[in-house]
Write an enzyme that holds these catalytic residues in place. Structure first.
Site, PDB file in Angstrom:
ATOM      1  N   GLU A  29       4.259  15.215 -16.188  1.00 40.10           N
ATOM      2  CA  GLU A  29       5.007  15.645 -15.091  1.00 40.10           C
ATOM      3  C   GLU A  29       6.308  14.948 -15.177  1.00 40.10           C
ATOM      4  O   GLU A  29       7.471  15.504 -14.861  1.00 40.10           O
ATOM      5  CB  GLU A  29       4.089  15.484 -13.947  1.00 40.10           C
ATOM      6  CG  GLU A  29       4.838  15.703 -12.555  1.00 40.10           C
ATOM      7  CD  GLU A  29       4.009  15.629 -11.292  1.00 40.10           C
ATOM      8  OE1 GLU A  29       2.883  14.843 -11.334  1.00 40.10           O
ATOM      9  OE2 GLU A  29       4.517  16.010 -10.101  1.00 40.10           O
TER      10      GLU A  29
ATOM     11  N   SER B  66       7.045   8.092  -6.339  1.00 42.55           N
ATOM     12  CA  SER B  66       8.313   7.932  -5.995  1.00 42.55           C
ATOM     13  C   SER B  66       9.232   7.060  -6.957  1.00 42.55           C
ATOM     14  O   SER B  66       8.479   6.380  -7.651  1.00 42.55           O
ATOM     15  CB  SER B  66       8.498   7.232  -4.542  1.00 42.55           C
ATOM     16  OG  SER B  66       7.953   5.875  -4.804  1.00 42.55           O
ATOM     17  N   ASN B  67      10.589   7.056  -6.845  1.00 45.46           N
ATOM     18  CA  ASN B  67      11.155   6.214  -7.814  1.00 45.46           C
ATOM     19  C   ASN B  67      10.948   4.718  -7.613  1.00 45.46           C
ATOM     20  O   ASN B  67      11.263   3.897  -8.527  1.00 45.46           O
ATOM     21  CB  ASN B  67      12.812   6.642  -7.861  1.00 45.46           C
ATOM     22  CG  ASN B  67      13.018   8.002  -8.530  1.00 45.46           C
ATOM     23  OD1 ASN B  67      11.995   8.531  -9.052  1.00 45.46           O
ATOM     24  ND2 ASN B  67      14.194   8.535  -8.281  1.00 45.46           N
ATOM     25  N   GLU B  68      10.575   4.255  -6.368  1.00 50.39           N
ATOM     26  CA  GLU B  68      10.468   2.948  -5.958  1.00 50.39           C
ATOM     27  C   GLU B  68       9.049   2.505  -6.972  1.00 50.39           C
ATOM     28  O   GLU B  68       9.193   1.382  -7.598  1.00 50.39           O
ATOM     29  CB  GLU B  68      10.179   2.474  -4.586  1.00 50.39           C
ATOM     30  CG  GLU B  68      11.521   2.597  -3.784  1.00 50.39           C
ATOM     31  CD  GLU B  68      11.906   4.147  -3.454  1.00 50.39           C
ATOM     32  OE1 GLU B  68      11.134   5.128  -3.758  1.00 50.39           O
ATOM     33  OE2 GLU B  68      12.833   4.233  -3.147  1.00 50.39           O
TER      34      GLU B  68
ATOM     35  N   GLY C 143      -3.819  18.988  -6.996  1.00 54.10           N
ATOM     36  CA  GLY C 143      -4.389  18.473  -5.894  1.00 54.10           C
ATOM     37  C   GLY C 143      -4.534  16.759  -5.825  1.00 54.10           C
ATOM     38  O   GLY C 143      -5.652  16.258  -6.105  1.00 54.10           O
ATOM     39  N   TYR C 144      -3.462  16.037  -5.925  1.00 56.38           N
ATOM     40  CA  TYR C 144      -3.713  14.649  -6.248  1.00 56.38           C
ATOM     41  C   TYR C 144      -3.247  14.008  -4.685  1.00 56.38           C
ATOM     42  O   TYR C 144      -4.387  13.337  -4.303  1.00 56.38           O
ATOM     43  CB  TYR C 144      -2.387  14.232  -7.025  1.00 56.38           C
ATOM     44  CG  TYR C 144      -2.570  14.104  -8.411  1.00 56.38           C
ATOM     45  CD1 TYR C 144      -3.710  15.120  -9.011  1.00 56.38           C
ATOM     46  CD2 TYR C 144      -1.918  13.244  -9.466  1.00 56.38           C
ATOM     47  CE1 TYR C 144      -3.798  15.062 -10.464  1.00 56.38           C
ATOM     48  CE2 TYR C 144      -2.166  13.283 -10.729  1.00 56.38           C
ATOM     49  CZ  TYR C 144      -3.110  14.197 -11.384  1.00 56.38           C
ATOM     50  OH  TYR C 144      -3.085  14.198 -12.722  1.00 56.38           O
ATOM     51  N   SER C 145      -2.231  14.238  -4.194  1.00 54.98           N
ATOM     52  CA  SER C 145      -1.834  13.464  -2.730  1.00 54.98           C
ATOM     53  C   SER C 145      -2.537  13.582  -1.604  1.00 54.98           C
ATOM     54  O   SER C 145      -3.163  15.042  -1.677  1.00 54.98           O
ATOM     55  CB  SER C 145      -0.524  13.644  -2.160  1.00 54.98           C
ATOM     56  OG  SER C 145       0.264  13.432  -3.464  1.00 54.98           O
TER      57      SER C 145
HETATM   58  C1  LIG Z   1       9.024  17.975  -3.919  1.00 54.17           C
HETATM   59  C2  LIG Z   1       7.698  17.168  -3.959  1.00 54.17           C
HETATM   60  C3  LIG Z   1       6.543  17.798  -4.225  1.00 54.17           C
HETATM   61  C4  LIG Z   1       5.308  17.402  -4.505  1.00 54.17           C
HETATM   62  N1  LIG Z   1       4.183  18.103  -5.020  1.00 54.17           N
HETATM   63  C5  LIG Z   1       2.993  17.600  -4.992  1.00 54.17           C
HETATM   64  C6  LIG Z   1       1.835  18.567  -5.502  1.00 54.17           C
HETATM   65  O1  LIG Z   1       1.940  19.598  -5.977  1.00 54.17           O
HETATM   66  N2  LIG Z   1       0.794  17.661  -5.605  1.00 54.17           N
HETATM   67  C7  LIG Z   1       0.382  16.631  -4.787  1.00 54.17           C
HETATM   68  O2  LIG Z   1      -0.531  16.142  -5.129  1.00 54.17           O
HETATM   69  N3  LIG Z   1       1.533  16.011  -4.462  1.00 54.17           N
HETATM   70  C8  LIG Z   1       2.602  16.457  -4.559  1.00 54.17           C
HETATM   71  N4  LIG Z   1       3.716  15.683  -3.969  1.00 54.17           N
HETATM   72  C9  LIG Z   1       3.318  14.221  -3.038  1.00 54.17           C
HETATM   73  C10 LIG Z   1       4.016  13.047  -3.942  1.00 54.17           C
HETATM   74  O3  LIG Z   1       3.288  12.897  -5.015  1.00 54.17           O
HETATM   75  C11 LIG Z   1       4.129  11.988  -3.068  1.00 54.17           C
HETATM   76  O4  LIG Z   1       4.870  12.377  -1.942  1.00 54.17           O
HETATM   77  C12 LIG Z   1       4.516  10.575  -3.447  1.00 54.17           C
HETATM   78  O5  LIG Z   1       3.502  10.212  -4.603  1.00 54.17           O
HETATM   79  C13 LIG Z   1       4.547   9.608  -2.561  1.00 54.17           C
HETATM   80  O6  LIG Z   1       3.517   9.336  -1.658  1.00 54.17           O
HETATM   81  P1  LIG Z   1       3.545   9.730  -0.136  1.00 54.17           P
HETATM   82  O7  LIG Z   1       4.374  10.749   0.264  1.00 54.17           O
HETATM   83  O8  LIG Z   1       2.514   9.455   0.544  1.00 54.17           O
HETATM   84  O9  LIG Z   1       4.634   8.250   0.370  1.00 54.17           O
HETATM   85  P2  LIG Z   1       4.167   6.948   0.628  1.00 54.17           P
HETATM   86  O10 LIG Z   1       3.417   6.443  -0.507  1.00 54.17           O
HETATM   87  O11 LIG Z   1       3.798   6.743   1.902  1.00 54.17           O
HETATM   88  O12 LIG Z   1       5.626   6.244   0.433  1.00 54.17           O
HETATM   89  C14 LIG Z   1       6.670   6.109   1.407  1.00 54.17           C
HETATM   90  C15 LIG Z   1       7.874   5.375   0.990  1.00 54.17           C
HETATM   91  O13 LIG Z   1       7.471   3.898   0.618  1.00 54.17           O
HETATM   92  C16 LIG Z   1       7.694   3.642  -0.728  1.00 54.17           C
HETATM   93  N5  LIG Z   1       6.726   2.791  -1.245  1.00 54.17           N
HETATM   94  C17 LIG Z   1       5.460   2.997  -0.953  1.00 54.17           C
HETATM   95  N6  LIG Z   1       4.744   1.992  -1.852  1.00 54.17           N
HETATM   96  C18 LIG Z   1       5.491   1.126  -2.201  1.00 54.17           C
HETATM   97  C19 LIG Z   1       5.761   0.082  -3.137  1.00 54.17           C
HETATM   98  N7  LIG Z   1       4.447  -0.491  -3.386  1.00 54.17           N
HETATM   99  N8  LIG Z   1       6.749  -0.356  -3.632  1.00 54.17           N
HETATM  100  C20 LIG Z   1       7.886   0.136  -3.100  1.00 54.17           C
HETATM  101  N9  LIG Z   1       7.878   1.120  -2.161  1.00 54.17           N
HETATM  102  C21 LIG Z   1       6.986   1.626  -1.948  1.00 54.17           C
HETATM  103  C22 LIG Z   1       7.777   4.831  -1.401  1.00 54.17           C
HETATM  104  O14 LIG Z   1       8.585   4.901  -2.620  1.00 54.17           O
HETATM  105  C23 LIG Z   1       8.238   5.946  -0.280  1.00 54.17           C
HETATM  106  O15 LIG Z   1       9.661   5.720  -0.423  1.00 54.17           O
HETATM  107  C24 LIG Z   1       5.114  16.137  -4.056  1.00 54.17           C
HETATM  108  C25 LIG Z   1       6.078  15.448  -3.408  1.00 54.17           C
HETATM  109  C26 LIG Z   1       7.279  16.036  -3.163  1.00 54.17           C
HETATM  110  C27 LIG Z   1       8.494  15.189  -2.584  1.00 54.17           C
END
Ligand SMILES: Cc1cc2nc3c(=O)[nH]c(=O)nc-3n(C[C@H](O)[C@H](O)[C@H](O)COP(=O)(O)OP(=O)(O)OC[C@H]3O[C@@H](n4cnc5c(N)ncnc54)[C@H](O)[C@@H]3O)c2cc1C
Length: 396
Positions: A258, A377-379, A141-143
């Protein structure tokens, strides 16, 4: 720095290898070997366990009886107690016969290592054996809807009520949160502190009033994720891991596991090699007629081998305590990008026929881009590497 972990004499390790090989030959059901792997063929443990097959149940029970679900965790907490070199032998011998993991678990992949470092003695004695034996299924429960890449902006509240916290807020993208028994969660306990310092790491039982995980249905029809709501959930202070307000340290440490494990398992690939896939789809002669494709297949295979070797080096360096803090970021980035390229290639080798098949290749191909986002994300990995590892100036 050279890593030195194989302190055992080679002959001792050889006889251990022999013992493992014999044990696996007898105990790993033949039907499970060299099978494609996926969420549906894995066993996730939990209070209400669902086994993918009778053979997998048997396999799990046999592995758990030796605590080889977590072979190198300390025996005093229910781990297998193997040293790093023995752990590697077991891994190699399992790979040799294509044995699947007996237990897949976020407890093993993420929480356990964090508890071993930051947990109290009571927490280790309570939770680690349950993880090892697959008794509890954990979720992460992070995001939150407003806190993904910028995770430290999280707003789920943990109000200090003396002997417990009262938790209110929402998490999202909780992988299989609706199937989990417990969730390790980041909550804000000190709203006035600087954002990275007001966060605490809590272990929350999901089977209690005030915790509700509802599945999110994806376009594929799968319900891989949940959104998790906390509404006056009561969490005993015995379930606080690390210091109150210092949960960011625990969270970051956990993320390194992770990311490494995602990079290693996805980048290193499993099952058939790309050459086998190409020959299966095009035939030997078909592949011979396509020099460009042959080069792509060879490149992908070499990169996959390189990831496997990098994974082994990282494992050794981790056990020897000389792991670069940036290795997990590199592994996550390269492993998930490579998996995306490999699955694209596998799909294109099959052409339209492949698209029509509701099978493993399609699943992996569709899952590859989300894996580039999961775990940070990879970014974001690139940002970390450019800022902290390479110390490049920030773009203004
Ligand atoms: C398959 C999968 C499983 C997951 N499982 C879990 C889980 O079990 N528990 C949990 O807590 N979370 C989980 N997540 C969530 C995951 O950790 C987040 O989706 C991730 O950290 C990105 O956050 P966001 O979705 O809010 O996207 P955002 O932070 O809104 O980002 C959107 C886009 O903008 C880009 N971006 C954002 N900030 C920057 C920056 N500073 N510089 C360059 N680019 C940027 C990102 O790379 C992305 O492409 C999961 C996600 C996926 C896809």
């Amino acid at each position: 720095m050279a890593t030195q972990i194989e302190e055992r004499p080679a002959s001792e390790l050889d006889s251990f290898r022999l013992e493992v090989r014999e044990w696996l030959a007898e105990n790993c059901p033949v039907e499970l070997r060299n099978r494609p792997r996926g969420m549906d063929t894995s066993f996730w443990g939990g209070r209400n366990p669902v086994y993918p097959s009778e053979q997998h149940k048997l396999w799990f029970e046999r592995m758990a009886s030796r605590a080889w679900t977590v072979p190198t965790w300390p025996a005093e907490y229910g781990g297998g107690g193997l040293d790093a070199a023995q752990g590697r032998v077991l891994k190699q011998e399992m790979e040799r016969i294509g044995a699947p993991d007996a237990l897949s678990s976020l407890g093993i992949m993420m929480l356990g290592p964090a508890l071993l470092k930051f947990g109290t003695e009571e927490q280790k004695l309570e939770h680690i054996p349950l993880i090892a034996q697959g008794k509890i299924r954990w979720a992460q429960g992070y995001s939150e809807p407003g806190a993904g890449s910028d995770l430290a902006s999280l707003t789920t509240k943990g109000e200090d009520k003396g002997d417990h916290f009262l938790v209110n807020g929402q998490k999202i993208w909780t992988t299989y949160g609706h199937k989990a028994d417990m969730i390790f969660t980041l909550v804000r306990t000190e709203p006035d502190a600087p954002k990275h310092l007001g966060i605490s790491f809590l272990l929350i039982d999901m089977d209690q009033p005030g915790v509700n995980a509802t599945p999110i249905r994806m376009i594929s029809g799968n319900e891989h994720f949940a959104q998790t709501f906390f509404d006056d959930a009561v969490v005993s202070k015995a379930n606080l891991v690390g210091e109150q307000g210092r949960g960011w340290d625990v969270a970051k440490y956990l993320l390194t596991f992770e990311r490494s494990s995602m990079g290693q398992s996805l980048g290193g690939g499993a099952g058939s090699t790309m050459a086998e896939v190409a020959i299966d789809r095009l035939g030997r002669e078909g592949l011979a007629r396509e020099p460009g494709l042959r080069r792509e297949v060879a490149e992908t295979m070499m990169e996959t081998w390189a990831m496997q070797i990098a994974g082994e080096r990282m494992y050794d360096a981790g056990k020897a305590g000389v792991l670069s803090p940036f290795s997990p970021n590199v592994m996550k980035l390269l492993g998930t990008e490579l998996a995306a390229r490999r699955t694209r290639l596998a799909m294109s080798l099959g052409g339209f026929d492949e698209l029509a098949v509701d099978g493993r290749d399609t699943y992996e191909w569709l899952q590859a881009p989300p894996n580039c986002v999961a775990g940070g994300s990879n970014e974001v990995q690139l940002n970390v590497l450019s800022k902290r590892a390479l110390e490049l100036p920030e773009h203004k």
